[in-house]
Every structure is written in C-alpha cells, then in structure tokens.
Motif scaffolding. Structure first.
Motif, short mmCIF file in Angstrom:
data_model
loop_
_atom_site.label_atom_id
_atom_site.label_comp_id
_atom_site.label_asym_id
_atom_site.label_seq_id
_atom_site.Cartn_x
_atom_site.Cartn_y
_atom_site.Cartn_z
N PRO A 58 -11.34 -1.47 13.60
CA PRO A 58 -11.17 -2.92 13.77
C PRO A 58 -11.37 -3.40 15.21
N ARG A 59 -10.90 -2.65 16.17
CA ARG A 59 -11.02 -3.12 17.56
C ARG A 59 -12.45 -3.10 18.03
N PHE A 60 -13.27 -2.19 17.52
CA PHE A 60 -14.67 -2.18 17.89
C PHE A 60 -15.46 -3.25 17.15
N LEU A 61 -15.08 -3.53 15.92
CA LEU A 61 -15.89 -4.43 15.10
C LEU A 61 -15.53 -5.90 15.22
N MET A 62 -14.29 -6.20 15.53
CA MET A 62 -13.87 -7.60 15.58
C MET A 62 -14.54 -8.37 16.71
N VAL A 63 -15.11 -7.70 17.68
CA VAL A 63 -15.72 -8.38 18.82
C VAL A 63 -17.24 -8.44 18.73
N VAL A 64 -17.81 -8.04 17.61
CA VAL A 64 -19.26 -8.08 17.43
C VAL A 64 -19.64 -9.47 16.93
N TYR A 65 -19.86 -10.38 17.88
CA TYR A 65 -20.05 -11.78 17.48
C TYR A 65 -21.33 -12.04 16.71
N PRO A 66 -22.44 -11.28 16.84
CA PRO A 66 -23.60 -11.57 16.00
C PRO A 66 -23.31 -11.39 14.50
N ALA A 67 -22.32 -10.58 14.18
CA ALA A 67 -21.95 -10.42 12.77
C ALA A 67 -21.38 -11.72 12.22
N TYR A 68 -20.65 -12.44 13.02
CA TYR A 68 -20.09 -13.71 12.55
C TYR A 68 -21.18 -14.76 12.37
N TYR A 69 -22.20 -14.72 13.23
CA TYR A 69 -23.34 -15.62 13.04
C TYR A 69 -24.07 -15.29 11.73
N LEU B 44 -8.54 -11.08 8.11
CA LEU B 44 -8.83 -10.17 9.23
C LEU B 44 -8.12 -10.64 10.49
N LEU B 45 -8.08 -11.94 10.71
CA LEU B 45 -7.36 -12.47 11.87
C LEU B 45 -5.87 -12.17 11.75
N ALA B 46 -5.30 -12.35 10.56
CA ALA B 46 -3.88 -12.06 10.36
C ALA B 46 -3.60 -10.57 10.58
N ASP B 47 -4.52 -9.71 10.11
CA ASP B 47 -4.35 -8.27 10.31
C ASP B 47 -4.38 -7.93 11.80
N ALA B 48 -5.35 -8.50 12.51
CA ALA B 48 -5.45 -8.23 13.95
C ALA B 48 -4.22 -8.75 14.69
N ALA B 49 -3.74 -9.94 14.31
CA ALA B 49 -2.55 -10.49 14.95
C ALA B 49 -1.32 -9.63 14.67
N ALA B 50 -1.20 -9.15 13.44
CA ALA B 50 -0.06 -8.30 13.09
C ALA B 50 -0.10 -6.99 13.86
N ARG B 51 -1.27 -6.43 14.01
CA ARG B 51 -1.39 -5.20 14.79
C ARG B 51 -1.03 -5.45 16.25
N PHE B 52 -1.52 -6.56 16.78
CA PHE B 52 -1.29 -6.87 18.19
C PHE B 52 0.20 -7.04 18.48
N VAL B 53 0.92 -7.77 17.64
CA VAL B 53 2.34 -7.99 17.91
C VAL B 53 3.18 -6.76 17.65
N ASN B 54 2.60 -5.74 16.98
CA ASN B 54 3.29 -4.49 16.76
C ASN B 54 2.80 -3.40 17.73
N TRP B 55 2.25 -3.84 18.84
CA TRP B 55 1.82 -2.97 19.94
C TRP B 55 0.67 -2.04 19.58
N HIS B 56 -0.21 -2.49 18.68
CA HIS B 56 -1.44 -1.75 18.41
C HIS B 56 -2.55 -2.44 19.21
N TRP B 57 -3.46 -1.66 19.73
CA TRP B 57 -4.52 -2.22 20.53
C TRP B 57 -5.50 -2.99 19.64
N VAL B 58 -5.79 -4.21 20.02
CA VAL B 58 -6.80 -5.03 19.35
C VAL B 58 -7.73 -5.52 20.44
N ALA B 59 -9.02 -5.27 20.28
CA ALA B 59 -9.98 -5.68 21.30
C ALA B 59 -9.96 -7.16 21.43
#
Length: 116
Positions: free
Chosen positions: A67-78, A101-116
């Motif tokens: 997730p941390r590698f893929l969530m920042v690949v902005y051409p995928a969102y285009y 996916l945003l909720a998952d990333a936010a949940a990981r971030f607030v639980n001290w998991h690295w999110v790019a």
C-alpha cells in the motif's frame, strides 16, 4: 517468495485473523489491472511507473509494503478517472473503493504503520 507467501496465507486463511493481508494483495491486484489498462491505452511511462511500484515491493517477498508504494502512484488515479468517464456506476464504484483505501491508509497511519 511474494507469490509463495500469498498462496500460503490464503491456503491457511490467515486473512481471517489479519484482514489487512487481503487488502495488501487486493491493492496489488487493483493496481496490476490499472497497469494493464495503461498499457492498452499506450501510456508507456505511466504503465512503467505503475508496474515498477508493484514489482519493487514484490522483490522483498513481503506484502506489507504494497500500500505505501502504490498509494502514491498518481498516474494510476488518472487512469481510473479516465476509465470511468461516462460510466456513472463505475465512477461511483471507484469513489467507494477510493474512500475505502483512504480509510485503510488513515487507519494504518494512526496506528503507527508507515503510509507513504
């Protein structure tokens, strides 16, 4: 090793006790299909970026970095926006998936998991 561990985790149903495993592999499959879409549209550099972001964490053999590698690949969102243009049902599905996916990333971030 990545595919082997994926097979073991689904064989032993590890995703029942740790649902984040299913999300890790699910995100990888979604972005793989996006990369194929980018190739079909002849967007070579976007597809290369998406593909590299998928295969780089695979080389570690672990799914936790996906997730941390893929969530920042902005051409995928285009590509997702382009693929859902003129299709309200597909656009709504994309918004729902994106929100999850945003909720998952936010949940990981607030639980001290690295999110790019």
């Amino acid at each position: 090793a990545w595919f082997y561990s994926m097979g073991l985790r689904f064989k032993h149903m590890s995703w029942r006790t740790d649902p984040s495993l299913a999300l890790d592999y699910g995100v990888a499959l979604v972005f793989l299909s996006i990369g194929i879409f980018q190739l079909a549209k002849r967007r070579w550099s976007d597809a290369a970026w998406t593909g590299a972001a998928i295969f780089l964490p695979m080389t570690t053999g672990l799914s936790g970095g996906m997730p941390r590698f893929l969530m920042v690949v902005y051409p995928a969102y285009y590509a997702l926006a382009e693929g859902s243009r003129g299709r309200p049902g597909l656009r709504t599905l994309w918004w729902l998936l994106s929100g999850l996916l945003l909720a998952d990333a936010a949940a990981r971030f607030v639980n001290w998991h690295w999110v790019a």
